[in-house]
Scaffold this active site. Structure first.
Site, short mmCIF file in Angstrom:
data_model
loop_
_atom_site.label_atom_id
_atom_site.label_comp_id
_atom_site.label_asym_id
_atom_site.label_seq_id
_atom_site.Cartn_x
_atom_site.Cartn_y
_atom_site.Cartn_z
N LYS A 1 0.82 -1.22 0.00
CA LYS A 1 0.00 0.00 0.00
C LYS A 1 0.85 1.26 0.00
O LYS A 1 0.40 2.32 -0.44
CB LYS A 1 -0.95 0.00 1.20
N LYS B 1 -10.93 -3.51 -3.45
CA LYS B 1 -11.95 -2.48 -3.65
C LYS B 1 -11.35 -1.10 -3.84
O LYS B 1 -11.99 -0.21 -4.37
CB LYS B 1 -12.96 -2.49 -2.49
N LYS C 1 -4.19 -9.12 -5.82
CA LYS C 1 -5.52 -9.56 -5.37
C LYS C 1 -6.58 -8.55 -5.78
O LYS C 1 -6.28 -7.36 -5.96
CB LYS C 1 -5.52 -9.80 -3.86
N1 AQP Z 1 -9.38 -10.56 -3.30
C1 AQP Z 1 -9.73 -11.14 -2.18
N2 AQP Z 1 -9.89 -12.47 -2.10
C2 AQP Z 1 -10.25 -13.07 -0.96
N3 AQP Z 1 -10.51 -12.40 0.18
C3 AQP Z 1 -10.37 -11.07 0.17
N4 AQP Z 1 -10.54 -10.11 1.10
C4 AQP Z 1 -10.28 -8.90 0.55
N5 AQP Z 1 -9.96 -9.03 -0.73
C5 AQP Z 1 -9.99 -10.36 -1.01
C6 AQP Z 1 -10.94 -10.38 2.46
O1 AQP Z 1 -11.98 -9.46 2.79
C7 AQP Z 1 -11.88 -9.12 4.16
C8 AQP Z 1 -12.00 -7.66 4.33
O2 AQP Z 1 -10.93 -7.00 3.80
P1 AQP Z 1 -10.68 -5.50 4.17
O3 AQP Z 1 -11.70 -4.66 3.59
O4 AQP Z 1 -10.52 -5.34 5.63
O5 AQP Z 1 -9.28 -5.17 3.59
P2 AQP Z 1 -8.48 -5.80 2.48
O6 AQP Z 1 -8.13 -7.20 2.77
O7 AQP Z 1 -7.33 -4.88 2.27
O8 AQP Z 1 -9.51 -5.76 1.26
P3 AQP Z 1 -9.43 -4.92 -0.03
O9 AQP Z 1 -10.67 -5.14 -0.81
O10 AQP Z 1 -8.14 -5.17 -0.74
O11 AQP Z 1 -9.48 -3.45 0.54
P4 AQP Z 1 -8.53 -2.26 0.27
O12 AQP Z 1 -8.45 -2.16 -1.22
O13 AQP Z 1 -9.18 -1.10 0.91
O14 AQP Z 1 -7.21 -2.60 0.89
C9 AQP Z 1 -10.57 -9.69 4.69
O15 AQP Z 1 -10.87 -10.87 5.43
C10 AQP Z 1 -9.83 -10.04 3.44
O16 AQP Z 1 -8.97 -11.13 3.63
#
Ligand code: AQP
Length: 330
Positions: A111, A195, A192
């Site tokens: 990040k 969002k 991955k």
């Molecule tokens: N691509 C993914 N595949 C499987 N699991 C995923 N998770 C996120 N992306 C994937 C799971 O969703 C939960 C919540 O995630 P989060 O919102 O706390 O943060 P994150 O993991 O950083 O998810 P994002 O979508 O990538 O958010 P941003 O872009 O804001 O950093 C977690 O259990 C995660 O494992």
């Protein structure tokens, strides 16, 4: 009954990755365990957020919890910022964690990469996440495998605290589903699905309309060749799509391969889009009703009340053991 805790950041439109990797498991777990599911808004602000968008997305994530099938009578749904104990224990955990441990976190590296100014909160994120989990004496923490490193640091911090101040914090176990643990980007299977990715075509949002879903899947990058064969090492793009198909249709990857043997990518992608639409459309319908009803405010207020009861107990005990002079009566 084990206690389960997990959270999702309101940092953008929730994706199919969040659904398959997280929310769908939450729905299953609520039937067997005492569950706490949070909208982790304090984590979301570790990268810049527009205030209006943050408010809207926080409500949207909470409503999606309900729309996906989490029952507020079975599980506690709340906003992290509604329970001040998170910020307070988060600070105390920051005093226990080592710089070297934080520097090793791949999420921070990913990040922070290429950014000129990075907030310190992004660096200390794992200390707050440790607090989130430890406050509830959680036994199980369902997360995607991208969060495994943060779970390990949480376990280390709990052990460090217990060693220094006496047994008090429960050591949590990760709960990482084998299949669907990580859904990758539609435009690059080495990343991955996220969002907060600025390229909308890289993810399928849970609230994307059926036509947008069809368009995004038809444009998803595929490997050279035309065989629908699951082999993440040499065919990462098509393997990711096969994984999504298997998850949405609730079948194994071998069955997906069999179904599309000799048919090529075109028919596979068409059917994949329909599978995704079939999963997301009913959730979108419920989501609309929930947002219109305004019921979410009541759910969040009850959730925060219950969560605070548990969280404050742990926080008081942690402060007592660390040597804070507690207010009379605590
Ligand atoms: N691509 C993914 N595949 C499987 N699991 C995923 N998770 C996120 N992306 C994937 C799971 O969703 C939960 C919540 O995630 P989060 O919102 O706390 O943060 P994150 O993991 O950083 O998810 P994002 O979508 O990538 O958010 P941003 O872009 O804001 O950093 C977690 O259990 C995660 O494992």
């Amino acid at each position: 009954m084990a206690r389960v805790l997990s959270g999702i950041q309101p940092s953008g439109n929730l994706t199919l990755g969040n659904y398959i990797g997280a929310m769908r498991n939450f729905v299953k777990l609520q039937h067997e365990h005492e569950c706490y599911f949070m909208v982790v808004d304090l984590h979301a602000v570790t990268v810049p957020q527009e205030p209006e968008a943050l408010r809207e997305q926080s409500e949207a994530v909470a409503a999606l919890f309900l729309a996906a099938g989490i029952d507020p009578l079975k599980a506690n749904i709340f906003l992290q910022s509604h329970v001040p104990a998170h910020a307070e224990l988060g600070w105390l955990m920051t005093t226990l964690v080592y710089m070297g441990e934080l520097e090793r976190m791949t999420q921070f590296k990913d990040k922070a990469a290429g950014k000129e100014a990075v907030g310190a909160g992004l660096f200390t994120y794992p200390a707050l996440m440790a607090a989130d989990i430890l406050l509830y004496e959680a036994d199980l923490v369902p997360v995607g495998d991208d969060q495994k490193q943060h779970l390990e640091i949480t376990r280390d911090l709990a052990q460090r605290f217990n060693h220094r101040f006496g047994d008090c914090l429960k050591i949590p176990q990760p709960y990482i589903p084998e299949v669907g643990a990580r859904i990758m980007s539609l435009d690059d299977a080495t990343k991955k699905m996220s969002k907060s990715n600025p390229v909308a075509g890289s993810y399928i949002a849970m609230l994307d309309s059926p036509d947008v879903i069809r368009k995004k899947i038809s444009r998803a990058v595929t490997d050279s060749g035309r065989e629908v064969k699951y082999d993440p090492a040499t065919k990462p793009e098509i393997s990711n799509l096969i994984g999504i198909f298997a998850q949405c249709a609730n079948i194994g990857v071998a069955e997906v391969e069999e179904r599309f043997a000799g048919l090529g990518y075109g028919p596979f992608k068409k059917e994949l889009a329909e599978q995704v639409v079939a999963v997301l459309e009913p959730i979108q319908q419920r989501y609309k009703e929930i947002r219109e009803s305004g019921e979410i405010y009541d759910v969040l207020s009850k959730g925060a009340f219950n969560a605070s009861q548990t969280a404050n107990r742990t926080l008081t005990e942690v402060k007592r053991r660390m040597g804070f002079l507690l207010p009379p009566g605590q």
